[in-house]
Design an enzyme around this catalytic site. Sequence first.
Site, short mmCIF file in Angstrom:
data_model
loop_
_atom_site.label_atom_id
_atom_site.label_comp_id
_atom_site.label_asym_id
_atom_site.label_seq_id
_atom_site.Cartn_x
_atom_site.Cartn_y
_atom_site.Cartn_z
N HIS A 270 0.87 -1.18 0.00
CA HIS A 270 0.00 0.00 0.00
C HIS A 270 0.91 1.23 0.00
CE1 HIS A 270 -3.47 2.39 0.55
NE2 HIS A 270 -3.86 2.06 1.76
N HIS B 58 -2.21 -2.06 -10.04
CA HIS B 58 -3.15 -1.47 -9.09
C HIS B 58 -4.41 -2.29 -9.08
CE1 HIS B 58 -5.58 1.58 -7.05
NE2 HIS B 58 -4.42 2.08 -6.66
N ASP C 256 2.99 5.49 -6.86
CA ASP C 256 4.26 5.36 -6.13
C ASP C 256 5.48 5.28 -7.03
OD1 ASP C 256 3.17 5.26 -3.50
OD2 ASP C 256 2.34 3.33 -4.03
N1 COA Z 1 4.83 -6.71 -11.06
C1 COA Z 1 4.68 -7.90 -11.71
N2 COA Z 1 3.53 -8.56 -11.79
C2 COA Z 1 2.47 -8.02 -11.18
C3 COA Z 1 2.54 -6.80 -10.48
C4 COA Z 1 3.78 -6.14 -10.45
N3 COA Z 1 3.93 -4.98 -9.81
N4 COA Z 1 1.33 -6.49 -9.97
C5 COA Z 1 0.52 -7.50 -10.33
N5 COA Z 1 1.21 -8.43 -11.06
C6 COA Z 1 0.67 -9.64 -11.69
C7 COA Z 1 0.35 -10.69 -10.63
O1 COA Z 1 1.45 -11.53 -10.38
C8 COA Z 1 -0.80 -11.41 -11.29
O2 COA Z 1 -0.27 -12.23 -12.30
P1 COA Z 1 -0.91 -13.69 -12.58
O3 COA Z 1 -2.27 -13.41 -13.13
O4 COA Z 1 0.01 -14.32 -13.57
O5 COA Z 1 -0.94 -14.38 -11.26
C9 COA Z 1 -1.56 -10.31 -12.02
O6 COA Z 1 -0.56 -9.29 -12.30
C10 COA Z 1 -2.69 -9.72 -11.20
O7 COA Z 1 -2.16 -9.23 -9.98
P2 COA Z 1 -2.85 -9.31 -8.58
O8 COA Z 1 -1.79 -9.55 -7.55
O9 COA Z 1 -4.01 -10.24 -8.63
O10 COA Z 1 -3.41 -7.84 -8.45
P3 COA Z 1 -3.95 -7.17 -7.14
O11 COA Z 1 -5.04 -6.29 -7.57
O12 COA Z 1 -4.27 -8.21 -6.10
O13 COA Z 1 -2.70 -6.36 -6.60
C11 COA Z 1 -1.17 -4.65 -6.16
C12 COA Z 1 -2.55 -5.02 -6.74
C13 COA Z 1 -1.03 -3.13 -6.17
C14 COA Z 1 -1.07 -5.15 -4.72
C15 COA Z 1 -0.08 -5.31 -7.04
O14 COA Z 1 -0.17 -4.84 -8.36
C16 COA Z 1 1.31 -5.06 -6.48
O15 COA Z 1 1.74 -5.77 -5.57
N6 COA Z 1 2.05 -4.05 -7.04
C17 COA Z 1 3.35 -3.71 -6.53
C18 COA Z 1 3.23 -2.93 -5.23
C19 COA Z 1 2.76 -1.50 -5.47
O16 COA Z 1 3.26 -0.79 -6.33
N7 COA Z 1 1.79 -1.10 -4.64
C20 COA Z 1 1.27 0.26 -4.65
C21 COA Z 1 -0.15 0.31 -5.04
S1 COA Z 1 -0.68 1.99 -5.21
#
Ligand code: COA
Length: 440
Positions: free
Chosen positions: A268, A307, A363
């Site tokens: 987050h 996101h 971010d």
């Molecule tokens: N880098 C690489 N792959 C990513 C990714 C990233 N930053 N974010 C998501 N993915 C991939 C996941 O591995 C998943 O792949 P799969 O379908 O092969 O399993 C797919 O994209 C969907 O991701 P998911 O984890 O289900 O999305 P979410 O909605 O649960 O998660 C976040 C959202 C923000 C938690 C996630 O994108 C993340 O961890 N990003 C990095 C942290 C970040 O920047 N957070 C700030 C948010 S404002």
Amino acid sequence: MPENTLTITDNRTNKSYTVPVENGTIRAMDLRQIKTGPDDFGLMTYDPAYLNTASCKSSITYIDGDKGILRYRGYPIEVLAERCTFLEVAYLLMFGELPTEKELNSWIYDITHHTMLHETTKKFMEGFRYSAHPMSMFVSTIAALSSVYPDAKLVRSPKDRMHQIVRLIGKVPSIAAMSYRHNVGFPYVYPDNDLSYTENFMNMLWKMVEPKYVAHPAISRALDILFILHADHEQNCSTSAMRSVGSSETDPYLAVASAASALAGPLHGGANEEVLRMLEEIGTKDNVPAYIKRVKDGHFKLMGFGHRIYKNYDPRAKIIRWCAEQVFEVTGRSPKLDVALELERIALEDEYFIKRKLYPNVDFYSGIMYQAMGFRPEMFTVLFAIPRTAGWLAQWEELMKDPEQKIARPRQVYLGPGEREFVPIDKRVPVPIPAEYPSH
Ligand code: COA
């Protein structure tokens, strides 16, 4: 059949049910009537991480994640970032309309006259370990304010609620700055009421021996814009924490501390600190393709990308990219920006990221900019928490006024054992502890 209804056929019983559809939703409680027999509890929805559940009705922030749209109270974020100050936006979030000049001046006066902390709060902060993380200090000190203001418990009184809201918006920069000064070992600086919200924050962070701290106008404006961009983001993890904890009618200091705790996690608000560490690890542009390959091989995520809601470019990331350029004109260009731009370029052309609709989020560029402004990575989440306090409080106020809300209490799908007979200690059979837990 009336329009705006949904008919569900339960294939277990061949019975049909018609439930109303309102604002694109059905009420989860309407499903409870769907039963296989009199002893059946009734149908529930299973939605881990609330992927498709609206927990409230809100008029504060609108997001269209597919189109990359963010609006506060109907105003596009781009317009607010260009034309408003953070306190003007905080007023908009709280009261639903932009303030007149008179209203704004009185709002600024009120907030400015609540920036001081009680001396015992200062002493409380002095007790933290010298190396304490600023976000840990921030969260704990907000919670500690609950002990300073017993009237905060009067959460059913609109007048008292507003008193705490003004206090909290006024005091969060002071607590944030004191957390920083404590972490670097400098004496705390008291607020200066002559300065604007962001200038005063910079004064409390960076004033040394000069009689009056003067912030660079381009930097204080950039910080103000960052505050606007971070002020609210509808029902994200920390805001849901604010609403969930607030629904028990605990006081707003404890609820804001809970929300800030949720924000502290790397998925987050902690992500921008991770982005900076990632850019440091990558080092130069040449190492970007190899790094992206490791992300695609599943070793780790690309921080600052992806996101839950935006499946398009995060509109805040675009503004921050522009803002970063303004800051670099004053501070000189950070080499990390080139690494970040290259990461973005390669990722946006890559099938892995295109398929999953992964774009830079808020971010991705904010960390590089904060660092250029002189902030240490440990402060990044605290910088997020200051403006988000206004959003959390606007959402809390909306919650407190919403007659449909009750104490938050999700259901569960219980998959554990049925009733078992108690086993006395001398009759128990050892169960091997799973290998992932170290022995203790
Ligand atoms: N880098 C690489 N792959 C990513 C990714 C990233 N930053 N974010 C998501 N993915 C991939 C996941 O591995 C998943 O792949 P799969 O379908 O092969 O399993 C797919 O994209 C969907 O991701 P998911 O984890 O289900 O999305 P979410 O909605 O649960 O998660 C976040 C959202 C923000 C938690 C996630 O994108 C993340 O961890 N990003 C990095 C942290 C970040 O920047 N957070 C700030 C948010 S404002």
